[in-house]
Every structure is written in C-alpha cells, then in structure tokens.
Design a protein around this motif. Structure first.
Motif, PDB file in Angstrom:
ATOM      1  N   UNK A   1       3.484   5.222  -6.316  1.00 17.39           N
ATOM      2  CA  UNK A   1       3.116   5.078  -7.725  1.00 17.39           C
ATOM      3  C   UNK A   1       1.879   5.915  -8.063  1.00 17.39           C
ATOM      4  N   UNK A   2       0.931   5.967  -7.126  1.00 16.00           N
ATOM      5  CA  UNK A   2      -0.287   6.741  -7.341  1.00 16.00           C
ATOM      6  C   UNK A   2       0.032   8.205  -7.604  1.00 16.00           C
ATOM      7  N   UNK A   3       1.006   8.731  -6.867  1.00 12.08           N
ATOM      8  CA  UNK A   3       1.361  10.137  -7.009  1.00 12.08           C
ATOM      9  C   UNK A   3       2.002  10.441  -8.360  1.00 12.08           C
ATOM     10  N   UNK A   4       2.397   9.407  -9.119  1.00 16.56           N
ATOM     11  CA  UNK A   4       2.944   9.630 -10.451  1.00 16.56           C
ATOM     12  C   UNK A   4       1.846   9.900 -11.471  1.00 16.56           C
ATOM     13  N   UNK A   5       0.643   9.340 -11.271  1.00 18.08           N
ATOM     14  CA  UNK A   5      -0.402   9.428 -12.296  1.00 18.08           C
ATOM     15  C   UNK A   5      -1.632  10.223 -11.870  1.00 18.08           C
TER      16      UNK A   5
ATOM     17  N   UNK B   1       4.011  -6.955  -4.183  1.00 22.90           N
ATOM     18  CA  UNK B   1       4.364  -5.529  -4.151  1.00 22.90           C
ATOM     19  C   UNK B   1       4.188  -4.901  -5.531  1.00 22.90           C
ATOM     20  N   UNK B   2       4.701  -5.582  -6.564  1.00 25.81           N
ATOM     21  CA  UNK B   2       4.616  -5.047  -7.923  1.00 25.81           C
ATOM     22  C   UNK B   2       3.163  -4.980  -8.390  1.00 25.81           C
ATOM     23  N   UNK B   3       2.369  -6.012  -8.031  1.00 20.98           N
ATOM     24  CA  UNK B   3       0.972  -6.023  -8.434  1.00 20.98           C
ATOM     25  C   UNK B   3       0.184  -4.880  -7.814  1.00 20.98           C
ATOM     26  N   UNK B   4       0.406  -4.629  -6.525  1.00 28.82           N
ATOM     27  CA  UNK B   4      -0.294  -3.534  -5.864  1.00 28.82           C
ATOM     28  C   UNK B   4       0.141  -2.187  -6.435  1.00 28.82           C
ATOM     29  N   UNK B   5       1.434  -2.056  -6.745  1.00 31.72           N
ATOM     30  CA  UNK B   5       1.937  -0.804  -7.313  1.00 31.72           C
ATOM     31  C   UNK B   5       1.262  -0.507  -8.647  1.00 31.72           C
ATOM     32  N   UNK B   6       1.092  -1.536  -9.488  1.00 28.93           N
ATOM     33  CA  UNK B   6       0.461  -1.310 -10.794  1.00 28.93           C
ATOM     34  C   UNK B   6      -1.024  -0.991 -10.661  1.00 28.93           C
ATOM     35  N   UNK B   7      -1.681  -1.566  -9.647  1.00 31.01           N
ATOM     36  CA  UNK B   7      -3.099  -1.247  -9.421  1.00 31.01           C
ATOM     37  C   UNK B   7      -3.254   0.219  -9.016  1.00 31.01           C
ATOM     38  N   UNK B   8      -2.420   0.671  -8.087  1.00 32.10           N
ATOM     39  CA  UNK B   8      -2.456   2.086  -7.673  1.00 32.10           C
ATOM     40  C   UNK B   8      -2.142   2.986  -8.865  1.00 32.10           C
ATOM     41  N   UNK B   9      -1.132   2.586  -9.649  1.00 31.20           N
ATOM     42  CA  UNK B   9      -0.726   3.362 -10.818  1.00 31.20           C
ATOM     43  C   UNK B   9      -1.878   3.494 -11.802  1.00 31.20           C
ATOM     44  N   UNK B  10      -2.561   2.381 -12.075  1.00 30.61           N
ATOM     45  CA  UNK B  10      -3.660   2.387 -13.031  1.00 30.61           C
ATOM     46  C   UNK B  10      -4.856   3.185 -12.523  1.00 30.61           C
TER      47      UNK B  10
ATOM     48  N   UNK C   1       0.815  -1.210   0.000  1.00 31.42           N
ATOM     49  CA  UNK C   1       0.000   0.000   0.000  1.00 31.42           C
ATOM     50  C   UNK C   1       0.850   1.262   0.000  1.00 31.42           C
ATOM     51  N   UNK C   2       1.946   1.250   0.771  1.00 34.00           N
ATOM     52  CA  UNK C   2       2.834   2.414   0.818  1.00 34.00           C
ATOM     53  C   UNK C   2       3.582   2.591  -0.500  1.00 34.00           C
ATOM     54  N   UNK C   3       4.069   1.474  -1.054  1.00 34.34           N
ATOM     55  CA  UNK C   3       4.728   1.557  -2.350  1.00 34.34           C
ATOM     56  C   UNK C   3       3.762   1.980  -3.447  1.00 34.34           C
TER      57      UNK C   3
END
Length: 451
Positions: free
Chosen positions: A25-29, A141-150, A19-21
């Motif tokens: 990623x969320x702040x990028x998009x 970790x990578x999966x959660x990061x991509x979900x936040x990113x998307x 969630x933190x990672x």
C-alpha cells in the motif's frame, strides 16, 4: 519461536503480514511526491515518469490472480522468501538506477513480487486463525494497510527533500526483510494440506496482452500520435486480447477470473465502485502532489505534508465505515458517499484553478472522509451478491478490480496531462465518472438489510 504462546505467535504473525501488506500500500502513495524529482534528475517526460508507477501496477494487476495461489503451490515459506528477497533486490537496484529503463524494469519486478506477497497476507491470516478470530485478524491487516497508505505522501516528501528520491525505494528493504523473517519464524503449516490449485496459463497470457496493449496505447498515444501504426496496433491488440480473455474465461471450469459473476447486476456494479474509488485514490495520491509541486512550486516535503490531509482520515474512518454498514446496510452509505466523492472531485478540479492550498484543503479532507464509506461497505455488497460457493473467488476479483482501477487512474491522468489539458480536467473527469456510477448504483444495488 520458543517461549511464545500460540496466541502471541498468531498476533506476531498477523503484524508481520500486516507490515508486508502495508508495504504494498505504501508503494501506491509514496512515489507521487517523488516523481517530479525523478523526472528532473533522469531527464524524462511526464508520461515516461508515470510509467514508473504504472509498470508496477500493471504487473501487479495481471499476476495477482495467480499470486494468491502461490501459498498452495509452493508453501508459504518458500514463496515468501523468494518473493521478498527479489522484491528487496529490485528495490535496491531501483534506487541505484541511472536511467529510466533500469528503473521501470525493477518496478515491473517489484510488481510481480507484490502480486505474490499481497494475497499471501490475507491467505496466511485465513489459514492461521479460527473462523471466529478471522474478522479481527483481517481488521488488523486492513488497519495497518491504511496506516502505511496514509504515511506515504509525508514519508515520500521527507525522504526526497532530506535525502534523495532513491530512498523512496531503499526504505522498502528493511521493512520487507523484517516482515518476511518474522513471518517465516512464526508460520505453522496447516494440519490439513490444501489441494494444489490449477493455473489458467492461457487466461493469464490473454489478460497480459489485453491490459498491456490498452495501457501502452492510451499512455503513449499523446506522445507518439494517435494515428501511428504502433499506437493503433497496440489499442487493437488490447481490445482483442480483453475480448478473447472474457470469452475464453466464460467457458472454463476453473478460470483465472470467473467473469460469469459479472452477469449479476449488484456484483458488477459493486466491482465498478471498487474500480472507480481506487482510480480516485490514485489520482489524488499522484496528481495532487504533482499539482502542488509543478503549479504551486511546493517542495517535495511540503507537497507531502499538504497531501496528508486527504489520506489522514483513512485509519480512523475505515472501521466505523464497516460497522455502520453492518448496522444500517450498505446501499445508502455507498450511494451517498459516491455522490459526495463525485461532487468533491469536481470541486477539487475547480479549486485548483485558484492555486490556493487553504481553499483546496477542506475539499481534500472531505474526500478522505467519504472514500472509506464508498469502498468498505461495497465489499459487503460484493460478498452478498454471489452464492456461498463463490465467496473464495470474490477476494481475488476485488483485488483485481482495485488494481485495474489504480492502473487506469494513472493512465487517465497521464493521458490528459500529455494532451496539455491540465490537472483540473483529471478531477472533473473523475468526478463525472463517479457520479455516473452513483446513478447506476441506485438502480443496480438491492435494498439491503442490516446484518
């Protein structure tokens, strides 16, 4: 936490860290959709508005190399509590900002905290899980990061249209509080303490001078004038800073960034792929919503919905891309996907001239499918290109290349827009650079075998 088995504790910890990672990623998009509203309310220029993103990326980039060492210097709980509390306060104040100076300052503070938080997510997983469990933990970790990113463009549009752009910052607060609190409760210190790392302070200062000088000079050149002493001085200081940094780091036993690894052709070629794919990701996340709002008069909500098609494939394609590289090798997937990415970037630029979203949408979808096939197998090439005793440094270098790419993506787009060149040229230039990288990669990447 009482009553939890060790397996459940580990699973909870990796979800908290994910969630933190993911927040980073969320702040990028999420901000790309909100920038036009911020510009209108605060009365700022496009270049100044893009500093809201780039100040965060620049701070993150320069300090990520030492942020990953915070867990060894101070321990996870103290480092996590301090960085997360300051990040939450900075998010709160950014949302209340009534001027651009306050907003950019808080973004710098967020970037500094993110430089500690993000590397710590991977370090916590590495230290918590046994070697045979780490792959799955890193995959989560990578999966959660991509979900936040998307989710970023859609969430940014919803918050901006129905509440205010200020909620784009305030949404960080409950996520960072919940993630850090859960992580602190579930964390267990390693039984074998690790030696404290050495911080290359001189290298950090040189990197900060070099990148800041270059980015400031490039971004402000169109507004100030390229011949102004402040711009010339900034660019010269940046070039000298980067050159001295490289020279200094090459002579250090424990450098901030081991630049000697870049002498390996497959390694520096894969680092270039990481940098350019991140540039492409940022240009789509930031400048597609801009185009939809400024040229096609979409609302923030509809611009966010329209941009989702580009990032929606990430969570679904990321894992298959990694498995495909393991089974068939990395070279061909990377080269093919780079060729597709370069071509589709050029197509996006051309289709923007039509100002028809339904013509643009298929190109954005193809871009979203191709990008993970370029980014993820490249990590395998990077790891295979360096000796085993250097594997620990590779992750830091990959993070640095990714962050530099994000910073340069915002900078390139901002400069071209400030020069009045329009959105299409951003994607034409991006496509040309990716195709050139593809051609170089064909000579630089060794023919690799499946795992």
């Amino acid at each position: 936490m009482a009553g939890l088995s060790d397996k459940e504790r580990k699973r909870g910890l990796v979800l908290a860290m994910g969630g933190l990672g993911g927040l980073v990623m969320l702040d990028e998009t999420i901000l790309g959709v909100s920038l036009p509203a911020i510009r209108t309310e605060l009365g700022i220029s496009p270049t100044t508005a893009h500093w809201i993103i780039n100040s965060y990326m620049l701070a993150f980039t320069c300090f990520a190399a030492i942020g990953g060492k915070a867990i060894d210097l101070f321990g996870l709980r103290p480092a996590l509590i301090v960085s997360c509390v300051i990040f939450a306060l900075a998010s709160l104040l950014a949302g209340f900002a009534d001027g651009v100076a306050m907003l950019i300052t808080m973004r710098v503070v967020q970037g500094l905290c993110a430089a500690i938080m993000f590397p710590m997510t991977l370090a916590a997983a590495t230290l918590t899980f046994d070697e045979n469990e780490r792959g799955r933990a890193i995959g989560i970790l990578a999966g959660m990061a991509t979900i936040f990113l998307a989710a970023g463009p859609l969430l940014g549009g919803i918050l901006t249209d129905f509440l205010s752009w200020r909620w784009v910052f305030w949404i960080n607060i409950p996520i960072v509080i919940a993630g850090s609190a859960l992580a602190c409760i579930l964390w267990r210190n390693p039984e074998v303490p690790r030696p404290k790392p050495v911080i290359d302070r001189i290298g950090l200062v040189l990197l900060l001078i070099g990148l800041t000088g270059l980015i400031f000079g490039l971004m402000e050149g169109p507004d100030f004038g390229w011949t102004k002493p402040a711009i010339i001085g900034s660019l010269v200081a940046g070039v000298i800073g980067v050159a001295v940094f490289i020279s200094y780091e090459a002579r250090q036993a424990k450098p901030l960034i081991d630049v000697r690894l870049f002498r390996l052709k497959p390694f520096h070629a894969s680092a270039l792929v990481i940098l350019l794919t991140q540039m492409s990701k940022i240009t789509v996340a930031i400048f597609v919503p801009h185009f939809l709002q400024l040229d096609m008069k979409y609302t923030a909500l509809w611009a966010g919905i329209a941009t989702v098609i580009a990032v929606f494939p990430f969570p679904f394609v990321a894992s298959p891309a990694g498995k495909f590289a393991d089974k068939h090798g990395s070279r061909n997937p990377v080269l093919i996907s780079l060729a597709v990415l370069g071509t589709v970037n050029i197509a996006i630029g051309g289709l923007m001239l039509l100002e028809n979203y339904w013509a643009l949408a298929p190109a954005l979808l193809i871009w979203g499918v191709a990008l993970p096939f370029a980014m993820i197998p490249t990590g395998r090439i990077t790891a295979n290109a360096v000796p085993k005793d250097k594997q620990g440094e590779v992750s830091g270098l990959v993070i640095t290349a990714r962050l530099v790419g994000g910073t340069l993506g915002v900078t390139m787009g901002s400069v071209l827009l400030a020069m009045g060149e329009g959105f299409s040229l951003i994607f034409w230039v991006m496509g040309a650079m990716i195709l050139a990288c593809c051609a170089y990669g064909a000579t630089a990447f060794d023919k690799d075998a499946p795992a």
